[in-house]
Scaffold this motif. Structure first.
Motif, short mmCIF file in Angstrom:
data_model
loop_
_atom_site.label_atom_id
_atom_site.label_comp_id
_atom_site.label_asym_id
_atom_site.label_seq_id
_atom_site.Cartn_x
_atom_site.Cartn_y
_atom_site.Cartn_z
N GLY A 72 1.91 0.48 14.20
CA GLY A 72 3.35 0.62 13.98
C GLY A 72 3.99 -0.66 13.48
N ALA A 73 3.51 -1.81 13.97
CA ALA A 73 4.04 -3.10 13.53
C ALA A 73 3.76 -3.35 12.05
N PHE A 74 2.57 -3.01 11.58
CA PHE A 74 2.24 -3.18 10.16
C PHE A 74 3.04 -2.21 9.30
N LEU A 75 3.17 -0.97 9.77
CA LEU A 75 3.90 0.01 8.98
C LEU A 75 5.37 -0.36 8.84
N SER A 76 5.91 -1.04 9.84
CA SER A 76 7.32 -1.42 9.79
C SER A 76 7.59 -2.49 8.75
N ARG A 77 6.53 -3.07 8.17
CA ARG A 77 6.72 -4.06 7.11
C ARG A 77 7.09 -3.43 5.77
N SER A 78 6.79 -2.15 5.63
CA SER A 78 6.97 -1.49 4.34
C SER A 78 8.35 -0.86 4.24
N PRO A 79 8.94 -0.86 3.02
CA PRO A 79 10.20 -0.11 2.83
C PRO A 79 9.98 1.36 3.15
N ASP A 80 10.97 1.96 3.80
CA ASP A 80 10.82 3.37 4.15
C ASP A 80 11.03 4.23 2.92
N LYS A 81 10.90 5.48 3.12
CA LYS A 81 10.97 6.41 1.99
C LYS A 81 12.34 6.48 1.39
N GLY A 82 13.33 5.98 2.08
CA GLY A 82 14.67 5.94 1.52
C GLY A 82 14.96 4.64 0.82
N GLY A 83 13.98 3.74 0.77
CA GLY A 83 14.16 2.47 0.10
C GLY A 83 14.60 1.36 1.00
N LYS A 84 14.82 1.62 2.27
CA LYS A 84 15.25 0.59 3.22
C LYS A 84 14.06 0.11 4.03
N SER A 116 7.85 6.06 16.02
CA SER A 116 8.69 6.49 14.91
C SER A 116 8.09 6.06 13.59
N ALA A 117 7.56 4.84 13.54
CA ALA A 117 6.95 4.35 12.31
C ALA A 117 5.72 5.18 11.97
N LEU A 118 4.92 5.53 12.97
CA LEU A 118 3.74 6.34 12.71
C LEU A 118 4.12 7.72 12.17
N TYR A 159 5.40 7.66 8.42
CA TYR A 159 4.37 7.51 7.39
C TYR A 159 3.15 8.36 7.72
N ARG A 160 3.40 9.58 8.17
CA ARG A 160 2.30 10.44 8.59
C ARG A 160 1.35 10.76 7.45
N SER A 161 1.88 11.08 6.27
CA SER A 161 1.02 11.44 5.15
C SER A 161 0.18 10.25 4.70
N GLU A 162 0.78 9.04 4.64
CA GLU A 162 0.01 7.85 4.28
C GLU A 162 -1.07 7.54 5.31
N LEU A 163 -0.71 7.71 6.59
CA LEU A 163 -1.70 7.48 7.64
C LEU A 163 -2.84 8.49 7.55
N GLU A 222 -1.17 0.66 -2.98
CA GLU A 222 0.03 -0.18 -2.98
C GLU A 222 0.66 -0.23 -1.60
N PHE A 223 0.69 0.92 -0.92
CA PHE A 223 1.26 0.98 0.42
C PHE A 223 0.48 0.10 1.40
N SER A 224 -0.85 0.16 1.33
CA SER A 224 -1.69 -0.60 2.24
C SER A 224 -1.58 -2.10 2.00
N VAL A 225 -1.46 -2.49 0.73
CA VAL A 225 -1.32 -3.90 0.42
C VAL A 225 0.04 -4.42 0.90
N LYS A 226 1.09 -3.65 0.69
CA LYS A 226 2.43 -4.07 1.10
C LYS A 226 2.54 -4.21 2.61
N THR A 227 1.92 -3.30 3.33
CA THR A 227 2.01 -3.36 4.80
C THR A 227 1.08 -4.41 5.39
N GLY A 228 0.13 -4.87 4.59
CA GLY A 228 -0.82 -5.86 5.10
C GLY A 228 -2.05 -5.25 5.74
#
Length: 1375
Positions: free
Chosen positions: A454-466, A476-478, A481-485, A514-520
């Motif tokens: 959840g901590a890594f996923l919170s690094r990425s912009p959400d689907k609304g761009g925020k 909530s973060a999990l 990003y259920r589809s990405e996970l 791209e998602f995995s690189v952005k989240t670390g």
């Protein structure tokens, strides 16, 4: 390049002068032929004999420039072992070859011919230039790589601050010889290595810095081990940049080649060593000529290269030793071979012998490199201080320096975060988790990884761009990003299934990449393909992250079927063998699966599982979680798991948070045995979770040779119900004991402490003694096999009075002296709870009773002092005797085995009357003469309170005189004289003075005098025997007499004399006339004896020629013996009539054989079939028969009539039993409900017979022993399985049957149910090492087992030794 130097007189000669000391060392090691060629360059040409090396250098130091240049060029061409930096300087200053050498006036034509040719020098000079250019290119590569790595580091890496635990290597006998010589490559020391190997012997638990550890690695093979994420790759990159900067332990003159195994996996085609270096590692920019020159220089100077092979644990292939052992010749570096063969050739010195090799891997993969490494070390985990430093630095870089201290405290307070943070890579992940963590601290490792995700996923912009807010919960973060996970977990599972950790761009969908690189979650890696092209690849930030995502896939996707999950579900082990399948992963997958099976994770799994209906999805998740718990329960009930797997099982159960599963773990293993593994605090915490699940049960922890951090001991008090704590290994020393002492008072349930076979001294004993005073519930202490010496024994003895519950202390084999024994006796004479002292050489056992027992059982307390095999002088005996004289009332004093002369023995006899002994004195094997025997027997009159005196004549192990008594009140006179058996060599000369004391014997209970075996082995004749018996019969208070005369041909007058003596002994209870040639004419005398002895209980007439008249005689006297309990009438005659008549007598005399404790011995009777049939029919009328001995007789068992038979079947061995007989026994044996022993060895019962027998055994609840040695069948699985129904079974013999592993596996399965099992004999069978290992594992659940015999099975000596080290109760010897 060299043309620009324009060397002159000063330049050339100055360099020679500066390097003369180095050159002198080099010249000293050269061959005479080389020196002679160099000497020929001097004007004299060496004509006046050998010239010293110093004189040679002195001449050219002052010679003109041309001569000096020519000399230096010759040195470079002719001499070996010149350091590269020196050779480069000499070649540069001497320049290219000119005609100066030829035109020199001092050089003759012959001398000129002996000088290095211009052609040779023109070849070598460019080769060195190309080599130096390539080395410079590699330096630039490593510096550039390090700068890229350094950008992402939290702290600087300094190898002088990295700690390594060196280990002793096991170098194989087949290692090539690196000693210089003909056709051998010189070793590193002979090539002028800058860092000679240090002569240091590191201890088992010592530690050194990485820089120190790598000192002297040149020319050797060094293995550096560490956990996944411990920084091995980072440290090798740091080592490379230090080399590039001419720092560190690797000489800068070497070529540093850093290869990663994960990249070598991509090289599928065969490749030569030159291709591996010049295409895969770093292609040179020059022409083919330059490449060839580099290769030629490398082949000529193999010691100039250092190969760093990083991450062998990630290599898909495995180093093979078999091929190398078959083929010893050198491999051609130019010939293409598989990459695995190239690596194997480097490690076995088949390619570039003398080069330096450093290999990194995980600890479990060291097995593949066994016998290859010259040095092996393990990277140590981070300490709490190092973790605090890293966490503080991490938050400082984030601009939250004030949070660093708080975050470190939070991290160190959580056992899972603390355990993870000991590894650098996971410590970084924990910091990311702490940076985003809110709410409660995760209670399991699985929940930690959920939070991390959840901590890594919170690094990425959400689907609304925020950007997801920091305070967003992990769940909530999990969910967001259920589809990405789902895609990531599928990729992780696929990679794990295919053993892949690197993924090319084409393997990952663009959006997921791209998602995995952005989240670390992904890190980028550059890969060089086979064609030399560099491409980008990606891997998860840590192997455990990939495994956790794969676990999510298992628990959220129906694509992983239940059948597939059952097939792959397993426990990892920390014990590895060469046969284990290698894996790149950490084997943590199913640990996370068990954690996700916890009810605490159900809601997360439901949200991540794809499903149209919530109810159906929830049901599917519950079903999958229940399947995991079911698989765990099966493992909990498996009693054959090794210690490492039991430990992993504890971790899995802890992750599941299932208390019922935890109970299953410990209830099937009352003692958790951990052997030869390294333990961490998290391991002890997992054990505590299992132990604490059963509050009302006592559990033991047994640590055997386990390496553990001292912090582990701080966790031990969390185990609230342990009663046994055992440590046994030489690595446990005083420092370890000091730490144990600090936690002992906090383990309030502890009752038994073992610290044996360790390295404990008096210092450690003092700390333990101090701590044990605060353990009021302690009952047993075992400190045997240490080095306590007298001082340590004193420390332990001083605390006896302070331990109210103590009952046993063992202090044997502690290098003590008589002083320790004397102190024990003197100190504990005032201790009322002392019950038993046992000292044998270095063996000292002290048994004590609690104050409560002393108060309630003061009249019956037995205090024993046993001091065996002591070598005391007269003065030492006097000292000990004085101490014993001050002791309270002793029940038993045993001084057997004493090596004393007559003076020392007389000293003892002088003091014995002063001893307060109330029961017996035992001095067996302490008398070396008749005089000594007489002195001791005189004590019978001097010690009226002694009721028993055991004396056994030394060197005659079966001969002793004993006086015995059963207590009825405190000072009871001596009541029984028990046997002087066999081989009493002193004869009547001894017996006469001894028995002259009989009038003063106050014998009132039992008079027993037995001469067993042959009278011919004694100096005592038949007449002497009768005289002894006559003397004993004069005792007025005799109430019972036993007479045993065996293997002696009695004559008629002897029997008449015996009748006369026995008429004065109406209390005769036993008459034993075995093999005494009793014939028909002796029967009247025997009848007279029997008629005068109505109290006769035992009658043995075996091995005599009784005949039919003898059988009739026995039948006639049985009615007059109402107290007879044992009858043995085995006849030497080959007649069934004897048995038939005896059987009829048994039936006619129900009174005689219906009393309890009846035994019947019909041994050595050769029966007919009708006789045997009649006998077995008769036995049906013997309701209380307990002992039937039928040895070497042809018996045909038939069903016995009656329903309440109580039979103790002693032996039916060596008969002609077969399948049909066994079938009949299957019908007979269940009716014998009290049968306790079955012995049908050496009978061919066959496969069918064993099946019938197994059916009978299932009904025999009181069976204690079964012997099926050599029964003609290897199919004994059914018999082994039937023993599960015999709760009292103690001894099982299945030897000489060719039984295989199937029987061993079945025995291992039933052993935990046989709680009283003592002995298992499987000698001379076909059990393999695998079957034996299963039995050894089963021993962990069998604390009562004494021995498993596996002599003459299919187990080699090496495997036998390995298994014996696991458990000493496994024996491979013939005795």
């Amino acid at each position: 390049m060299d043309e620009e130097l324009d060397p002159d007189q000063d330049n050339v000669n100055c360099v020679l002068d500066q390097e003369s000391s180095e050159l002198l060392d080099i010249l000293t090691s050269q061959s005479p032929a080389v020196i002679m060629k160099l000497c020929q360059m001097m004007p004299s040409g060496g004509a006046w004999g050998p010239i010293s090396h110093g004189a040679l250098l002195d001449y050219f130091r002052t010679a003109d420039a041309a001569e000096c240049r020519s000399f230096l060029q010759s040195v470079c061409m002719l001499c070996t072992d010149i350091p590269m930096w020196l050779e480069s300087r000499l070649m540069s200053v001497s320049g290219f070859p000119t005609n100066d050498t030829v035109s020199s006036p001092n050089v003759t034509e012959d001398q000129s011919a002996s000088s290095p040719s211009a052609e040779e020098q023109l070849i070598k000079r460019p080769r060195i230039d190309y080599w130096e250019r390539y080395v410079a290119a590699v330096q630039s590569l490593l510096l550039r790589r390090w700068e890229q790595i350094r950008e992402h580091l939290v702290m600087d890496v300094q190898i002088e601050n990295v700690w390594v635990r060196p280990r002793t290597t096991n170098r194989g006998r087949d290692r090539p010889d690196k000693t210089p010589g003909p056709d051998k490559t010189p070793g590193p020391a002979d090539r002028g290595s800058r860092t000679p190997e240090a002569d240091v012997d590191y201890g088992t638990e010592s530690k050194v810095t990485l820089e120190t550890f790598l000192q002297g690695c040149t020319g050797n093979i060094t293995v550096l081990c560490g956990l996944a994420g411990s920084g091995k790759t980072l440290l090798m990159s740091c080592l490379g940049q230090q080399w590039a900067r001419k720092l560190g332990p690797i000489p800068s003159s070497y070529l540093f080649v850093l290869l990663e195994f994960r990249q070598l996996n991509l090289l599928s085609r065969p490749m030569s060593l030159s291709e591996l270096l010049l295409q895969h590692y770093l292609p040179p920019e020059g022409s083919l000529e330059e490449k060839n020159a580099i290769v030629e220089y490398l082949l000529s100077n193999p010691e100039r290269i250092c190969w760093v092979l990083d991450g062998y644990d990630e290599f898909h292939s495995k180093i093979s030793r078999k091929a190398v052992q078959r083929d010893r010749e050198q491999l051609d570096p130019r010939t293409p071979v598989p990459v695995a063969d190239l690596i194997s050739g480097l490690l076995h010195h088949q390619i570039l012998p003398g080069c330096t090799v450093v290999v990194t891997c995980r600890g479990r993969d060291v097995m593949d490199l066994e016998g290859l490494a010259d040095k092996e070390g393990h990277l140590m985990e981070w300490s709490s201080h190092e973790i605090q430093q890293y966490v503080d630095r991490y938050f400082s870089r984030k601009g939250h320096s004030g949070c660093g201290i708080q975050a470190a405290e939070l991290l160190l307070s959580n056992r899972h975060l603390r355990s993870m943070s000991s590894t650098p890579a996971l410590c970084n992940i924990c910091c990311i988790c702490l940076d985003h963590l809110l709410g409660g601290i995760p209670s399991t490792l699985t929940q930690v990884y959920l939070t991390v995700l959840g901590a890594f996923l919170s690094r990425s912009p959400d689907k609304g761009g925020k950007v997801c807010h920091k305070k967003c919960k992990a769940v909530s973060a999990l969910t967001q990003y259920r589809s990405e996970l789902c895609e990531l977990s599928q990729l992780a599972w696929k990679g794990l299934d295919q053993s892949r950790i690197l993924f090319l761009e084409k393997d990952v969908p663009r959006n997921i990449l791209e998602f995995s690189v952005k989240t670390g979650l992904f890190s980028k890696v550059e890969l060089r393909q086979e064609d030399g092209a560099v491409v980008n690849a990606y891997c998860f930030i840590h192997l455990t992250v990939q495994e956790f995502l794969a676990a999510l896939r298992i628990m959220t996707s129906s694509e992983v079927s239940d059948a597939h999950l059952k097939k792959r579900f397993s426990l990892r082990t920390r014990w590895t063998t060469k046969l284990d399948q290698r894996t790149v992963f950490t084997d943590s997958l199913y640990l996370y699966v068990c954690g996700l099976a916890s009810p605490n994770c159900t809601s997360v799994l439901v949200q991540l599982t794809k499903g149209e209906q919530l109810q159906r999805t929830t049901s599917w998740v519950h079903k999958r979680q229940e399947l995991i718990r079911k698989l765990l329960k099966q493992l909990c009930q498996n009693t054959s798991l090794t210690g490492p797997k039991v430990l992993e099982l504890c971790h899995c159960v802890q992750e599941s948070q299932d208390i019922q599963l935890a109970k299953e773990v410990v209830l099937t293993r009352r003692v958790l045995e951990l052997r030869n593994i390294r333990l961490s605090p998290s391991d002890i915490d997992a054990v505590a979770f299992a132990v604490n699940s059963v509050n009302d049960k006592d559990i033991g922890l047994d640590f055997g040779a386990c390496s553990m951090e001292l912090e582990c001991l701080d966790v031990l008090p969390r185990c609230r119900t342990i009663h046994l704590l055992s440590f046994h290994s030489r690595k446990y020393d005083d420092k370890f004991a000091e730490k144990v002492s600090s936690v002992l008072p906090r383990i309030t349930s502890l009752r038994k402490l073992e610290f044996c076979g360790a390295n404990l001294t008096a210092t450690g004993a003092a700390t333990l003694a101090s701590a044990l005073q605060n353990c009021p519930n302690i009952t047993e202490i075992n400190l045997s096999d240490n080095n306590l010496k007298d001082e340590g024994i004193k420390h332990m003895t001083d605390i006896f009075t302070k331990l109210p519950q103590i009952i046993s202390v063992k202090l044997g084999r502690n290098n003590t002296s008589l002083k320790a024994v004397d102190y024990l006796i003197g100190k504990i004479s005032s201790c009322l709870n002392i019950q038993h002292i046992h000292a044998k050489y270095e063996l000292i056992h002290i048994h004590l009773s609690s104050d409560l027992i002393c108060r309630t059982l003061s009249d019956t307390k037995v205090i024993q002092y046993i001091l065996l095999n002591q070598k005391w002088s007269q003065s030492e005996m006097q000292k000990v005797a004085k101490s014993l004289a001050h002791c309270p009332a002793l029940s038993v004093l045993d001084l057997s085995g004493g090596q004393w002369d007559i003076k020392t023995l007389r000293t003892l006899t002088q003091f014995i009357p002063r001893f307060n002994i109330t029961d017996k004195i035992i001095v067996n094997d302490s008398c070396s003469s008749v005089e000594a025997l007489v002195s001791l027997t005189a004590l019978l009159c001097k010690c009226p309170a002694v009721t028993e005196l055991h004396i056994r004549y030394k060197h005659t192990c079966t001969s002793h005189l004993t006086t015995k008594h059963t207590h009825t009140h405190t000072h009871t006179p001596m009541t029984e004289i028990v046997r002087g058996t066999s081989a009493v060599h002193p004869g009547w000369d001894f017996c006469k003075p001894t028995f002259s004391y009989t009038p003063s014997f106050n014998v009132s209970s039992v008079l027993l005098f037995v001469f067993v075996h042959s009278l011919s082995n004694n100096c005592l004749t038949q007449q002497g025997l009768l005289d002894v018996a006559s003397a004993l019969s004069t005792c007025d208070k005799v109430c019972s007499v036993d007479v045993c005369v065996r293997d002696s041909g009695l004559e008629r007058d002897h029997l008449d004399r015996l009748v006369e003596i026995m008429s004065n002994c109406p209390s005769l209870s036993k008459l034993d006339l075995v093999d005494c040639a009793v014939q028909v004419d002796h029967l009247p005398a025997l009848r007279t004896i029997i008629q005068k002895c109505p109290f006769l209980t035992d009658l043995d007439l075996s091995h005599n020629m009784l005949g039919e008249e003898g059988a009739e005689f026995v039948c006639s006297v049985l009615p007059s013996l109402p107290n007879l309990t044992s009858l043995s009438v085995g006849s030497k005659e080959h007649s069934g009539t004897v048995v038939e008549k005896l059987s009829e007598a048994f039936v006619r005399s129900p009174i005689t054989l219906t009393y309890e404790s009846v035994s019947s011995s019909l041994s050595h009777c050769v029966w007919s079939s009708s006789g045997g049939l009649q006998l077995l029919k008769t036995l049906g009328h013997c309701a209380h028969l307990q002992d039937l001995c039928s040895v070497k007789s042809a018996v045909v068992p038939v069903p016995l009539p009656g329903s309440s038979q109580s039979c103790f079947l002693s032996s039916l061995s060596s008969n002609s039993l077969g399948d049909l007989t066994a079938a009949s026994m299957a019908l007979v044996l269940p009716s014998l409900t009290n049968l306790s022993v079955i012995d049908i060895s050496e009978n061919h019962i066959g496969n069918e017979g064993s099946v019938h027998l197994s059916k009978a055994i299932t009904c025999m609840k009181k069976l204690t022993k079964i012997n099926l040695t050599s029964v003609g069948t290897s199919e004994l699985c059914a018999v082994a399985a039937s023993l599960e129904n015999c709760p009292l079974i103690q001894d099982v013999g299945l030897g000489w049957n060719n039984c295989g592993d199937n029987v061993a596996l079945e025995l291992a399965r039933i052993l935990p149910f046989c709680e009283k099992m003592i002995r298992l004999d499987l000698e001379c069978n076909s059990v393999s090492p695998e079957g034996a290992e299963v039995l050894v594992r089963a021993l962990r659940s069998c604390p009562t087992m004494h021995i498993i015999r596996l002599w003459k099975n299919k187990i080699c000596p090496t495997e036998a030794e390995r298994l014996s080290l696991w458990d000493r109760r496994v024996s491979f010897s013939s005795t």
